[in-house]
Design a protein around this motif. Sequence first.
Motif, PDB file in Angstrom:
ATOM      1  N   CYS A  25       0.839  -1.208   0.000  1.00  0.00           N
ATOM      2  CA  CYS A  25       0.000   0.000   0.000  1.00  0.00           C
ATOM      3  C   CYS A  25       0.871   1.254   0.000  1.00  0.00           C
ATOM      4  O   CYS A  25       0.600   2.223  -0.725  1.00  0.00           O
ATOM      5  N   LEU A  26       1.921   1.227   0.801  1.00  0.00           N
ATOM      6  CA  LEU A  26       2.808   2.386   0.898  1.00  0.00           C
ATOM      7  C   LEU A  26       3.525   2.642  -0.424  1.00  0.00           C
ATOM      8  O   LEU A  26       3.627   3.790  -0.875  1.00  0.00           O
ATOM      9  N   ARG A  27       4.006   1.578  -1.072  1.00  0.00           N
ATOM     10  CA  ARG A  27       4.682   1.738  -2.367  1.00  0.00           C
ATOM     11  C   ARG A  27       3.771   2.419  -3.372  1.00  0.00           C
ATOM     12  O   ARG A  27       4.173   3.356  -4.065  1.00  0.00           O
ATOM     13  N   GLY A  28       2.555   1.906  -3.491  1.00  0.00           N
ATOM     14  CA  GLY A  28       1.625   2.472  -4.464  1.00  0.00           C
ATOM     15  C   GLY A  28       1.295   3.919  -4.182  1.00  0.00           C
ATOM     16  O   GLY A  28       1.255   4.750  -5.101  1.00  0.00           O
ATOM     17  N   ALA A  29       1.062   4.247  -2.900  1.00  0.00           N
ATOM     18  CA  ALA A  29       0.702   5.618  -2.541  1.00  0.00           C
ATOM     19  C   ALA A  29       1.837   6.589  -2.852  1.00  0.00           C
ATOM     20  O   ALA A  29       1.612   7.689  -3.382  1.00  0.00           O
ATOM     21  N   ILE A  30       3.074   6.188  -2.551  1.00  0.00           N
ATOM     22  CA  ILE A  30       4.220   7.064  -2.808  1.00  0.00           C
ATOM     23  C   ILE A  30       4.395   7.313  -4.297  1.00  0.00           C
ATOM     24  O   ILE A  30       4.554   8.460  -4.748  1.00  0.00           O
ATOM     25  N   LEU A  31       4.363   6.240  -5.101  1.00  0.00           N
ATOM     26  CA  LEU A  31       4.675   6.388  -6.524  1.00  0.00           C
ATOM     27  C   LEU A  31       3.594   7.148  -7.277  1.00  0.00           C
ATOM     28  O   LEU A  31       3.898   7.978  -8.150  1.00  0.00           O
ATOM     29  N   VAL A  32       2.333   6.897  -6.956  1.00  0.00           N
ATOM     30  CA  VAL A  32       1.257   7.618  -7.637  1.00  0.00           C
ATOM     31  C   VAL A  32       1.323   9.103  -7.315  1.00  0.00           C
ATOM     32  O   VAL A  32       1.166   9.962  -8.196  1.00  0.00           O
ATOM     33  N   THR A  33       1.586   9.437  -6.055  1.00  0.00           N
ATOM     34  CA  THR A  33       1.733  10.844  -5.674  1.00  0.00           C
ATOM     35  C   THR A  33       2.894  11.484  -6.414  1.00  0.00           C
ATOM     36  O   THR A  33       2.796  12.624  -6.898  1.00  0.00           O
ATOM     37  N   TRP A  34       3.981  10.741  -6.539  1.00  0.00           N
ATOM     38  CA  TRP A  34       5.166  11.238  -7.245  1.00  0.00           C
ATOM     39  C   TRP A  34       4.845  11.492  -8.712  1.00  0.00           C
ATOM     40  O   TRP A  34       5.212  12.539  -9.264  1.00  0.00           O
ATOM     41  N   TYR A  35       4.156  10.541  -9.361  1.00  0.00           N
ATOM     42  CA  TYR A  35       3.866  10.713 -10.782  1.00  0.00           C
ATOM     43  C   TYR A  35       2.916  11.883 -11.018  1.00  0.00           C
ATOM     44  O   TYR A  35       3.102  12.649 -11.981  1.00  0.00           O
ATOM     45  N   VAL A  36       1.903  12.036 -10.179  1.00  0.00           N
ATOM     46  CA  VAL A  36       0.953  13.147 -10.357  1.00  0.00           C
ATOM     47  C   VAL A  36       1.688  14.476 -10.287  1.00  0.00           C
ATOM     48  O   VAL A  36       1.454  15.394 -11.096  1.00  0.00           O
ATOM     49  N   GLY A  37       2.615  14.599  -9.325  1.00  0.00           N
ATOM     50  CA  GLY A  37       3.398  15.829  -9.230  1.00  0.00           C
ATOM     51  C   GLY A  37       4.311  16.029 -10.427  1.00  0.00           C
ATOM     52  O   GLY A  37       4.458  17.154 -10.926  1.00  0.00           O
TER      53      GLY A  37
END
Length: 459
Positions: A429-441
């Motif tokens: 869950c943590l991996r997905g949340a970090i990477l999606v936030t990173w890509y959106v930015g």
Amino acid sequence: MHTRNRTLDLTQGSILRRLLQVAAPLIGTQVLQMAYNLTDMFWLGLVGSDAVASVGTAGMYMWLSMAFLMMGRMGAEIGVSQQLGRGDMTEARAFSENALFLSMVTGTLFALFAVLFRHPLIGVFRIQEAHVAYEAALYLGIVAVGMPATFFSGAVTGIFNGAGASRVPFVTGGVGIVLNMVLTPLFIFHFDFGMAGAAWATVVAQTAVLVLNLMAIRTLTSVRPFPELRIFRKPDGARLRQIFRWTIPISTESAAFTLLSMIIARFVASFGADAIAVQRIGIQLESLSWLIAGGFSSALTAFAGQNYGSGRWDRIHRGARLSLYLMLFWGVVATVVPLVFGRQMFSLFVRDEAVIQEGVRFLWILSVCQIFMCLEFWATGLFRGMGKTIPPSVSTLIGNSLRVPLSYALSLTALGVAGLWWGIALGACLRGAILVTWYVGYARKLPRGEVVVEGSGST
């Protein structure tokens, strides 16, 4: 851009249609792979849960080998897609040849390592049952024989995927998987090889896939993306360095993921062979989610790579939005199915009621992270296609590093072995949340419309 025979131009036409044209064979390959993995577990389950535990333990090093296989495969996939996006067939072919060279070297070296050090490698897990450890080392030594073939085929797959011609590796890989499914019960039961029969079936199938891939890349003019592709061309230092810049973060991510998983596997082994069997079977069942999401992620890499190479930024943004909806849909499906059919799924592979009950709990706990994993694959495919391989690696390292102490701490509570399952799920869950936030930015800073991209597209 000039016309490219035997490749699929992903910079033109309907985005959904183009994505599905590339993704469908990739997903088909993953479904076949999942079917093989489950069939393999079924036959091994008839041999006994100890056989499942042995193969599962040795499989950790097969998983580790993917870190090095990805260097050749992703080097080809990124290099070919970006250079074809620029319309530079010569450079695309050159990246292919260097990726093939790299795959042969790394595959041979890893195979030697696995054969020579198989007993101490299995000893890392401190398996309580001596016969399980012995059979795990035996299995590892046998399957290592096929590693050079698997690495080379991985690079060929990257070449075809980058060119948008994913149907070819679907056919060659599919033949190998079906052959493996047929040979496994034959070798295990008819020839009475036992657990080792599954290993020899894998080696034979990998060799067959290698032969088919050599034919596809060299002699079948109707499918090969490049004429006059040389397999044994002298490597080029500049292109190899570029491949390393792209793939070292990917390989580091994959190796760290496996090594950290090995630490958790040691925690699991402390609960006995039944717990190892639960994890082994459960991971294969959970692959319903990540194998298919991974296939779509590879399609996104090819799509983003070609459009990045041609400067089609608006097309990248629209493709990202569309693929996000598709990934979310699949995440919901992968969440619901284990919750509803968990017992039926696990009962196909073992008869021990205690193992089944723990397996159902494993699937229920892992269901909480399926949407996050699908989103992680979505962002990973987009980042890699643009040659930005560091963000997925960093997010994976963070999430997986934290899940080790988390799993250990939870396993010491009243949860017991279920604490390990919760640690795995929360880390995902943590991996997905970090990477999606990173890509959106990151996506907010990208250009809009069409911009001519110069250079090699390095990170």
